[in-house]
Design an enzyme around this catalytic site. Structure first.
Site, short mmCIF file in Angstrom:
data_model
loop_
_atom_site.label_atom_id
_atom_site.label_comp_id
_atom_site.label_asym_id
_atom_site.label_seq_id
_atom_site.Cartn_x
_atom_site.Cartn_y
_atom_site.Cartn_z
N HIS A 1 3.28 6.74 -6.98
CA HIS A 1 2.58 7.97 -7.38
C HIS A 1 3.54 9.17 -7.30
O HIS A 1 3.52 10.06 -8.15
CB HIS A 1 1.38 8.16 -6.44
CG HIS A 1 0.30 9.03 -6.96
ND1 HIS A 1 -0.77 9.43 -6.18
CD2 HIS A 1 0.10 9.61 -8.17
CE1 HIS A 1 -1.57 10.19 -6.90
NE2 HIS A 1 -1.07 10.32 -8.10
N HIS B 1 1.71 4.58 -2.87
CA HIS B 1 1.84 6.05 -2.77
C HIS B 1 3.21 6.48 -3.30
O HIS B 1 3.35 7.51 -3.96
CB HIS B 1 1.71 6.49 -1.31
CG HIS B 1 0.33 6.40 -0.74
ND1 HIS B 1 -0.75 7.03 -1.32
CD2 HIS B 1 -0.16 5.76 0.36
CE1 HIS B 1 -1.83 6.79 -0.58
NE2 HIS B 1 -1.51 6.02 0.43
N HIS C 1 0.83 -1.21 0.00
CA HIS C 1 0.00 0.00 0.00
C HIS C 1 0.87 1.26 0.00
O HIS C 1 0.73 2.13 -0.87
CB HIS C 1 -0.92 -0.01 1.23
CG HIS C 1 -1.77 1.22 1.36
ND1 HIS C 1 -3.09 1.23 0.98
CD2 HIS C 1 -1.50 2.48 1.78
CE1 HIS C 1 -3.59 2.44 1.18
NE2 HIS C 1 -2.64 3.22 1.66
N GLU C 2 1.75 1.36 0.96
CA GLU C 2 2.57 2.58 1.07
C GLU C 2 3.48 2.74 -0.15
O GLU C 2 3.74 3.85 -0.59
CB GLU C 2 3.40 2.57 2.36
CG GLU C 2 2.57 2.59 3.64
CD GLU C 2 1.51 3.69 3.69
OE1 GLU C 2 1.72 4.76 3.06
OE2 GLU C 2 0.46 3.48 4.32
ZN LIG Z 1 -2.77 5.26 1.95
#
Ligand SMILES: [Zn+2]
Length: 452
Positions: free
Chosen positions: A248, A245, A241-242
């Site tokens: 991105h 980011h 998940h991290e």
């Molecule tokens: Zn998040």
């Protein structure tokens, strides 16, 4: 609540929490929040909008409160129906144990855990030996990114770090050029915030001619010296998940910092991170990183299946409590004239009734008097954003699966339309550019196990 064996103690704890801000004492928040809601409405009127939600959603992907409410209502019915089934399972267990009582909110977590063990026979201690932290990172998270986006990683021991536990990598683009620096801070410390997050030390911008420098912070338990750092499946999922980011931020390709990388609307920001979680269970990725730390053997198929099956466990409850909280938030901020306001508890009760949250065993995750996110936490008319991002990532992942899966071509396409644009384009159009259509709810309902 999950561990308290004494039912009376559970009830006492639940009630102490639920009624904490409505006791008529100096900590009673109701008058303040009613005033806050009204002032927010007044502010929206001054800005020429009919409600605070309308004002706040202008620059979000949802654009209008109706669109956010539509999504919430599409989730509400299936979620409540699923929660009802889950509550029946729990009641059955209570009856089998000759409990002699009806399920109440304070019983849910305690019994759900027992149902989970009985139904899925999934034991953390069985799983953890297959998830050694640096193997998960390099052979899982990095491996998936190499396969999908063609980027590579090289540890840089020569770069300065702010704590001896922190590690640094240089990231290279598909053409071999240096793209970014990536720091990782895995272990919990006494003076460190809890949770996990990504942030930029330096943001990408052509104006300032800067490449991204990004950190991912976690709070994994540091192993004793000489012992391996083994993490749970939840922790593995958090790492993916991290890193989503981080991707991105890495692929940001903008002139201005303010619209570069993760500087996007709240209902979009969790899309790149949540979609990256799917890679953790991709067969090609999983078999590469889920290796027993001693024997180096891959995780047995039976265990993999158990993890996959358990993923939809308790989703009725979890989704109902989230969606009902988000609906409450949207209702409080969609009021257009003063006479629509009612006293806090009455207002909340009416909204829950109106939108079909009628299962008393599953209260909203936050009760209006202490829903801090929406009164003081910056999430006013914004709590739906988690579910919106969820819809996007399920729909986009569905497209990827139906169009060849984890190919470099799809990776480049996702990077081009979604990860590199920041907030420089209409993100609804960006989504359409990627999948060819607007996001639909069905893939999310499938991922949650609500429909087959
Ligand atoms: Zn998040």
């Amino acid at each position: 609540m999950q561990n308290l064996k004494n039912r009376a103690t559970r009830e006492k704890l639940f009630k102490a929490s639920w009624y904490r801000a409505e006791k008529g004492d100096e900590n009673d928040t109701r008058a303040i929040l009613e005033k806050t809601a009204k002032l927010k409405m007044d502010k929206a009127h001054l800005m020429g909008k009919s409600s605070y939600a309308e004002l706040n959603l202008m620059d979000q992907m949802a654009k209008k409160p109706e669109n956010a409410l539509k999504l919430l209502s599409q989730l509400a019915n299936p979620a409540v129906a699923q929660a009802k089934k889950e509550s029946d399972d729990i009641q059955k267990l209570i009856d089998e144990q000759k409990g002699g009582f009806s399920l109440e909110p304070w019983d849910w977590n305690f019994y759900a855990e027992q149902v989970r063990k009985a139904k899925y026979d999934l034991d953390e201690n069985q799983i953890k030996p297959y998830f050694e932290v640096s193997t998960v990172l390099e052979k899982g998270v990095f491996f998936a990114a190499e396969k999908f986006y063609g980027i590579t990683f090289k540890e840089r021991k020569d770069l300065p770090v702010y704590h001896p536990d922190v590690v640094a990598y240089e990231v290279f683009d598909r053409d071999g050029k240096s793209l970014a620096i990536y720091y990782l801070d895995f272990y919990t410390r006494d003076n460190k915030n809890g949770g996990a997050w990504m942030s930029n030390f330096v943001e990408q911008s052509f104006t300032t001619n800067t490449k991204p420098v990004i950190v991912n912070v976690f709070n994994y338990q540091k192993p004793a010296p000489g012992k391996p750092s083994l993490i749970s499946y939840d922790d593995v999922s958090t790492m993916f998940h991290e890193f989503g980011h981080t991707l991105h931020g890495l692929f940001a390709n903008q002139k201005y910092v303010t619209i570069s990388g993760t500087n996007v609307p709240r209902d979009f920001v969790e899309f790149p991170s949540q979609i990256n979680e799917f890679f953790a269970l991709e067969p090609a990725v999983l078999k590469n990183y889920a290796l027993h730390y001693e024997t180096k053997q891959p995780m047995p198929t039976a265990l993999v299946e158990k993890i996959k099956k358990a993923a939809t466990f308790n989703q009725g409850y979890a989704t109902t409590e989230l969606v009902s909280a988000a609906t409450l938030d949207m209702a409080w901020h969609s009021v257009t004239s003063e006479n629509q306001f009612k006293p806090t508890l009455e207002f909340e009760k009416d909204v829950l009734q109106k939108y079909g949250f009628t299962l008393p065993q599953v209260p909203p995750r936050y009760h209006s008097p202490y829903f801090a996110h929406i009164w003081g936490g910056g999430y006013s008319a914004g709590y739906y954003a988690y579910m919106w991002s969820d819809m996007l990532n399920s729909a986009a992942w569905d497209w990827i699966k139906n169009n060849g899966g984890m190919t470099r071509e799809n990776g480049d396409r996702f990077r081009k339309y979604i990860l590199s644009v920041g907030n420089s384009v209409d993100l609804n159009q960006a989504f359409r550019d990627f999948t060819g259509k607007d996001p639909e709810i069905t893939p999310l309902l499938k991922d949650k196990g609500f429909v087959k």
